[in-house]
Design an enzyme around this catalytic site. Structure first.
Site, PDB file in Angstrom:
ATOM      1  N   THR A  40      -4.197   0.873  -6.848  1.00 57.04           N
ATOM      2  CA  THR A  40      -4.854   2.084  -7.326  1.00 57.04           C
ATOM      3  C   THR A  40      -4.719   2.262  -8.828  1.00 57.04           C
ATOM      4  O   THR A  40      -5.615   2.798  -9.482  1.00 57.04           O
ATOM      5  CB  THR A  40      -4.271   3.312  -6.599  1.00 57.04           C
ATOM      6  OG1 THR A  40      -4.465   3.162  -5.189  1.00 57.04           O
ATOM      7  CG2 THR A  40      -4.948   4.595  -7.044  1.00 57.04           C
ATOM      8  N   THR A 115       0.379   1.024  -3.834  1.00 54.46           N
ATOM      9  CA  THR A 115       1.500   1.751  -3.231  1.00 54.46           C
ATOM     10  C   THR A 115       1.661   1.493  -1.740  1.00 54.46           C
ATOM     11  O   THR A 115       2.693   1.820  -1.168  1.00 54.46           O
ATOM     12  CB  THR A 115       1.352   3.268  -3.462  1.00 54.46           C
ATOM     13  OG1 THR A 115       0.124   3.720  -2.872  1.00 54.46           O
ATOM     14  CG2 THR A 115       1.359   3.589  -4.951  1.00 54.46           C
TER      15      THR A 115
END
Length: 357
Positions: A40, A115
């Site tokens: 991300t 993540t």
């Protein structure tokens, strides 16, 4: 009078802690290498309010690094490189070797990651990187071009921490949302919130607020800093890349069948982590695979607490290691030894490192 003032100054020097050190600046700036592995933090959304709908791994990490200059130039001599995207254990293997190569000339390394599996990646590096120099893993919950994107701040904080060199001998640490977490303890707790990474019962190692670094505690392995015993036996340069043993996780619940356990063993799994108390069907299957030489580890599925007694002969307790962390340790342990006694000893020592008096 002067002698009294001197005595007071000496006493205060012993009682008042030194102000937290900021990162080094010119001259002699530390060298920090940033390795990007996608996720991300390098993602791009269609518009600035698309927090959830975006394309990850869209930008080179160099673009994010360059967007932080000249602020970074005041902190460190920062270089960037791309690393493997984290989709397989062989990617973890390759990245660990890349980190150690960078640390031959750099003072510290920052790894950016998605993540989703950041905690497993950080723990793998913690167990395998040979250099005691600082290694920091970071990422973001929002893509690079949305309102309040957290990636730039997380990367900047990580570089400030890396440049300070204050986590030398800590092993790998995780740095997000201004908090420093031990790789062994960090876990993602939310798919949405920016403060998703927590250390559960253990708590944070410290914080980074601007250029002010506060370290409140350290991982137990720091007590071996400067000794050969600081390094684990999990040296990936001595493990064949194509020989990483297959390890799996199964979850327990009422009426869970044992077919998955049997199928994993038949497919070549050398280790299985069981999350939760096995059902009768799973317990029967586990007895069968234990007899075939498969190593079984019992972990809690609650996110906290510990499993101290596995409840069955030959099953290793994970104590407070989360199932996904226990799998990483099991994989590396089975890659370096297959002797049951050695496996148990390594799980006890490296799975639950403790300070000794």
């Amino acid at each position: 009078m002067r002698r009294s003032l001197l005595v007071v100054a000496v006493l205060l020097a012993g009682l008042v802690p030194t102000l937290p050190a900021a990162a080094k600046t010119e001259p002699g700036k530390p060298k920090v290498a940033v390795i990007g592995t996608g996720g991300t933090i390098t993602g791009v959304a269609g518009d600035r309010s698309d927090f959830e709908e975006y394309k990850g791994s869209s930008l080179p990490i160099a673009d994010i690094v360059e967007s932080l200059r000249p602020e970074l130039d005041a902190v460190a001599d920062v270089t960037s490189a791309e690393g493997p995207e984290q989709t397989a254990m062989t990617d973890y293997y390759d990245l660990s070797l890349q980190v150690d190569r960078e640390l031959r000339t750099a003072d510290a390394v920052v790894v950016t990651s998605g993540t989703k599996s950041l905690e497993e990646l950080a723990y793998f590096l913690d167990l395998t990187v040979r250099s005691p120099k600082p290694v920091i893993v970071t990422g973001s919950m929002r893509p690079s071009n949305v309102f309040s994107a957290d990636g730039p701040a997380n990367l900047y904080d990580s570089i400030v921490l890396a440049a300070s060199e204050r986590t030398r001998c800590f092993g790998t640490v995780v740095m997000l949302d201004d908090e420093i977490l031990a790789a062994r303890e960090a876990t993602k707790t939310s798919t949405l919130r920016l403060d998703t990474f927590q250390a559960r019962e253990q708590g944070v190692l410290g914080t980074v607020d601007g250029k002010r670094i506060r370290l409140l505690r350290a991982p137990a392995r720091i007590q071996d800093c400067g000794k050969n015993s600081w390094r684990t036996p999990f040296d990936v340069s001595r493990i064949k890349r194509d020989k990483l043993p297959r390890t799996e996780i199964v979850s327990s619940y009422p009426d869970a069948g044992g077919e998955a356990i049997t199928a994993f063993a038949e497919a070549g799994a050398r280790g299985i982590v069981v999350a939760g108390d096995p059902s009768p069907g799973e317990a029967s299957a586990l007895r069968g695979v234990l007899g075939e030489g498969v190593t079984v580890v019992a972990a809690a599925r609650t996110g906290s607490g510990a499993v101290y007694e596995a409840g069955a002969p030959g099953v290793l307790p994970a104590e407070d290691l989360l199932p996904q962390k226990a799998r990483i340790l099991l994989l590396l342990t089975l890659a370096t030894t297959r002797e049951p006694e050695d496996v148990a000893k390594r799980f006890a020592r490296y799975g639950v490192p403790q300070f000794t008096s």
